[in-house]
Structures are given as structure tokens and as C-alpha cells.
Motif scaffolding. Sequence first.
Motif, PDB file in Angstrom:
ATOM      1  N   ASP A  28      41.251  43.353  43.857  1.00 12.54           N
ATOM      2  CA  ASP A  28      42.275  42.309  43.689  1.00 12.54           C
ATOM      3  C   ASP A  28      42.765  42.267  42.243  1.00 12.54           C
ATOM      4  O   ASP A  28      43.962  42.246  41.962  1.00 12.54           O
ATOM      5  CB  ASP A  28      41.711  40.933  44.058  1.00 12.54           C
ATOM      6  CG  ASP A  28      41.466  40.771  45.547  1.00 12.54           C
ATOM      7  OD1 ASP A  28      41.922  41.622  46.327  1.00 12.54           O
ATOM      8  OD2 ASP A  28      40.810  39.783  45.927  1.00 12.54           O
TER       9      ASP A  28
ATOM     10  N   SER B  62      46.397  43.270  40.445  1.00 10.25           N
ATOM     11  CA  SER B  62      47.026  42.199  39.673  1.00 10.25           C
ATOM     12  C   SER B  62      47.238  42.627  38.219  1.00 10.25           C
ATOM     13  O   SER B  62      48.279  42.337  37.611  1.00 10.25           O
ATOM     14  CB  SER B  62      46.161  40.935  39.732  1.00 10.25           C
ATOM     15  OG  SER B  62      46.829  39.827  39.200  1.00 10.25           O
TER      16      SER B  62
ATOM     17  N   SER C  66      44.181  43.459  49.130  1.00 13.44           N
ATOM     18  CA  SER C  66      44.150  43.547  47.673  1.00 13.44           C
ATOM     19  C   SER C  66      45.504  43.977  47.122  1.00 13.44           C
ATOM     20  O   SER C  66      45.914  43.552  46.035  1.00 13.44           O
ATOM     21  CB  SER C  66      43.075  44.542  47.226  1.00 13.44           C
ATOM     22  OG  SER C  66      41.781  44.019  47.439  1.00 13.44           O
TER      23      SER C  66
ATOM     24  N   ASN D 189      48.022  41.465  45.876  1.00  9.01           N
ATOM     25  CA  ASN D 189      47.877  40.850  44.559  1.00  9.01           C
ATOM     26  C   ASN D 189      48.891  41.414  43.567  1.00  9.01           C
ATOM     27  O   ASN D 189      49.265  40.740  42.608  1.00  9.01           O
ATOM     28  CB  ASN D 189      46.453  41.066  44.027  1.00  9.01           C
ATOM     29  CG  ASN D 189      45.455  40.169  44.712  1.00  9.01           C
ATOM     30  OD1 ASN D 189      45.243  39.031  44.311  1.00  9.01           O
ATOM     31  ND2 ASN D 189      44.821  40.676  45.755  1.00  9.01           N
TER      32      ASN D 189
END
Length: 480
Positions: free
Chosen positions: A245, A249, A309, A312
Motif C-alpha cells: 500500500d 502511495s 494496493s 493507493n
Amino acid sequence: MTGSSSVNSSRSNSGIKLNEIYSKTELGEMELDESREKDSLKIHHNFSKINTDWDSLSGQFNNIGANALDTWFSAIGLNLSKKLGVDPGLVSSASVLITKALHEFFPNIMVDQNFSMMDMSGRLLRSPLHILDGIFSSGGELLSKSPLANLGTIMLTAFGLSKAEKGKDLNELHYHNLHGTISRSLLHQFASLSASSAQKLTNKMPLISVLLGLCLPMSKAIKNFDMPWDKLETVLGQNLFHFSDALYSSIAHKLISPLKKNLGATVALSTAGLVGLNNLSTIKKSLNLEKIFETKILNNNFHGRVQRSIWNFAENIAFALGDRISNSSLGSIISPLYLLFAFNSTQSKSVELNTIEGFTQRLGYDFANSLLSGFSNKISGLIPAPILAAVGPSLANLIGSKLKDRSCAFNTSDGLRLRNFTHFFDNLVTTSVYKTANKIFELGKKKIEPALTGSILSDGRWLRPDGRIVSNMALGKNLT
């Protein structure tokens, strides 16, 4: 604090039935278990009548007061871990031993008693435990600098995934009683360590991070298996996903940061994105993408969790765009207008929790949350933090009691807009509480070192150093 000797009937617990709002799969998506709510201890006090569910407007506003107290204790834990040099491993070991002893030798005391998450009494009983959330989430960030701690987390994650893959003899671990709540708090250090390590990797070796990001979707080569949310082994295994994640990000943060310097480009991209989301049905039909958008990505499933994920990446961009606009004069105009729209709009449609279409639709609400929390932080800067921290929960309760109760279901567009609406007030109070707690610890001293990215709340949201609420840890760690 409101001076009322009895609970307003419009604010009392409505006895909401989760299975009437969500399917069994959706309840699993949100880690809710209605059977445990039914078995919760009923405390004969007005507090137990105050509704704190997340699926009604009254519950949302009541939760602001509970969140303020949670934030206070989380800030205390964060500052204790920095100021006193609390060793997370030592606290973890002591807490496990104490709760295990209580669990084994005194099974009938409150440590094993279920407490509702949907009334104020259950929320208040848990609030002091957020000290542990603050300690372990910040401790994990500090431990991420240690190769030995990283190796230990990898081994624990591998153990958890191995046990989950077999699907037998898994140990129960939920948050409905004190034993489960404390145990989950202890595991936050591994989740925080994993996310911090991904952030550090992207900052130091962005190319390696991108290559990892491209490889992770190939997880279909690995056997698929269920990962229930209420088992110890699967919670340990989720450290892999906290890493992935944060990885996606962090990559998004690297890419979007240069664009944020240009307000015109930010507005243009935001406008194009919102127009596209508003015309999503037309776009998917014209490009024959219906089947792709109907694809389900399950939360309690190994392949689904890896694929989630990737979202993200998009969530970070949506948040970054909203954040940039909120810091401009344009944001001060748009934010109040959206608040009026969110509250007054009654048109609603279904927004699925586990399909690609549902994830895509939620990006617009992520953008709105970022816009409103940034605007909320601006407002909080105009009011002395201790004053707003003291009166904020009462004001939220008072405002909520004057409003007609409405559904804030997470699977409807109307519910998501109302959640945006209440998020503004929630963030306003939380920011002031967090600032107040930090100022108390910093009295007479210079800024406490080391600087950390914030601390976690038990519902998975992340508190930035300025008290701003963001939706998850992966996002919160990449806003520096």
C-alpha cells in the motif's frame, strides 16, 4: 458537557441493523460483525443509549466526540514514545503478558467481554487504549531504521501468510473486546514499520520501488487463499499489504509532487478527473469496459488484497489534488459550496464496495475529503486550539441533534457525500485536540525529536502531525 441530564430521543441508539444495510460480504469488507454487537455488554447508563454507528447522521456527529477523545490519547502515546524513549518491544511484551494472564486466569472479567462499537459507552471504554496505538505506530516508524527489526517483521509476515494459506488452527483476533483491542494495538508497530520501510525505499531507490510495483500484480502465480480479518495470523500476514500500500502511495507521491506546484495544472487535472467520474457509465459503455468495471477485488482474499494496493496510487493522487486546491484561495470558495451541496443533495445511487467501478467512483469522494480536511485545517488555525478542543465535541453533538437523521451508508453516493460533510467537522475538532496535546508536551522545550509522520487510530485512519485525518496509514506516511 452539553448540560443535559437525559439523552435526546432523536440522538439515542436507533438499534441499527447492519444486515439491513450491507450484505455479508460487505460487512466482511468493513470488518464488522453484527453477531458480536448483539452479544455486547449492555451498560445501564445514558452513555450506552448514545448512538455511535457510522451509518447514520446522528451516529456520525456523536462519533466526533468519541474521536476527539481517541485522538487525545493517541497523541499522548505518540509524545510518550518520543519524549520518554519508550521501547515498543518492552511495552509490547509487558502488555501481552498482562492481557494473556487476565485472559487465562480471570476469563469472566471485562478483558473478554464484548463491548459495542455502536454506543458511546463502548467507545469511551476503548479510548484510553489509544495510548498504545500512538506508542506502537510511532515505535514502528522508529524501528524501521533497524535491519534486525525489518528482518523480524518479514519473518512474522511469512509465518502469518503460511498459516493463513493452510487455513487451519487460526487464532481469533477481533476488536470487540479489550483483549482483542490491545492485541491489535500491539501489532500496529509491525504495520507501521512495513509502511515506513516502503516509504524509505521509494525515497532512496525509486527505480527499485517502481520495479517492485510492477511485479506485485503478478501475484496470481501464488496460490490464492482467504484472509479473514479477525484472525491473528492473517493480521500478521497483512504486513505485506501495508508495505505494498505504502509503496504505491509513495510512487504516486513522487510523481504528483512536481505537478502540485502549478495550481493551473492541478485544477485542470482535477476538473478532467471529476468530469470523467461523473460520466463513468458513458465511458465504460463506449469503450466496452463493462466486464472490467464489474470485476470484484475482495478485501479478505490474498490476490484481491494485493490488487487493492494498486488503488493507493490513485488515492494518493486524488488526495494530493484536493490538498493543493484546499491550500489556495479557490479552495476557500469551493469547500463551503461543496459542504452545502453534500448536505442538501438527496439524489443517491449504489456504490459497490468491492468492484473496480466502486473503487473508481470513490476517488471523487477521496478528492472531496482532502479538499474539506485542508479547508478544515485552515479554519482551525483561526481559533485557539484549546478552546475548540474543549467545546468542539459538545458543539458537534448540538449540531447533530438539530439535524434530521439520515442514512450515511458507505455503499450509497448520498451516504458518501454526508460522510464528506461530517468529515469537515470531525477533522476540525480532531486537529484542535491533537495540537493541544502536542503543545502540552512541548511546554518549556524545543520541538521534540525525532519528527514522526503521525500516529494511527484503531479504525485504520492516520493522524498527521498537525492533527489532520487521512484515510489510511499508507497515505499519511507520504504527505511530508
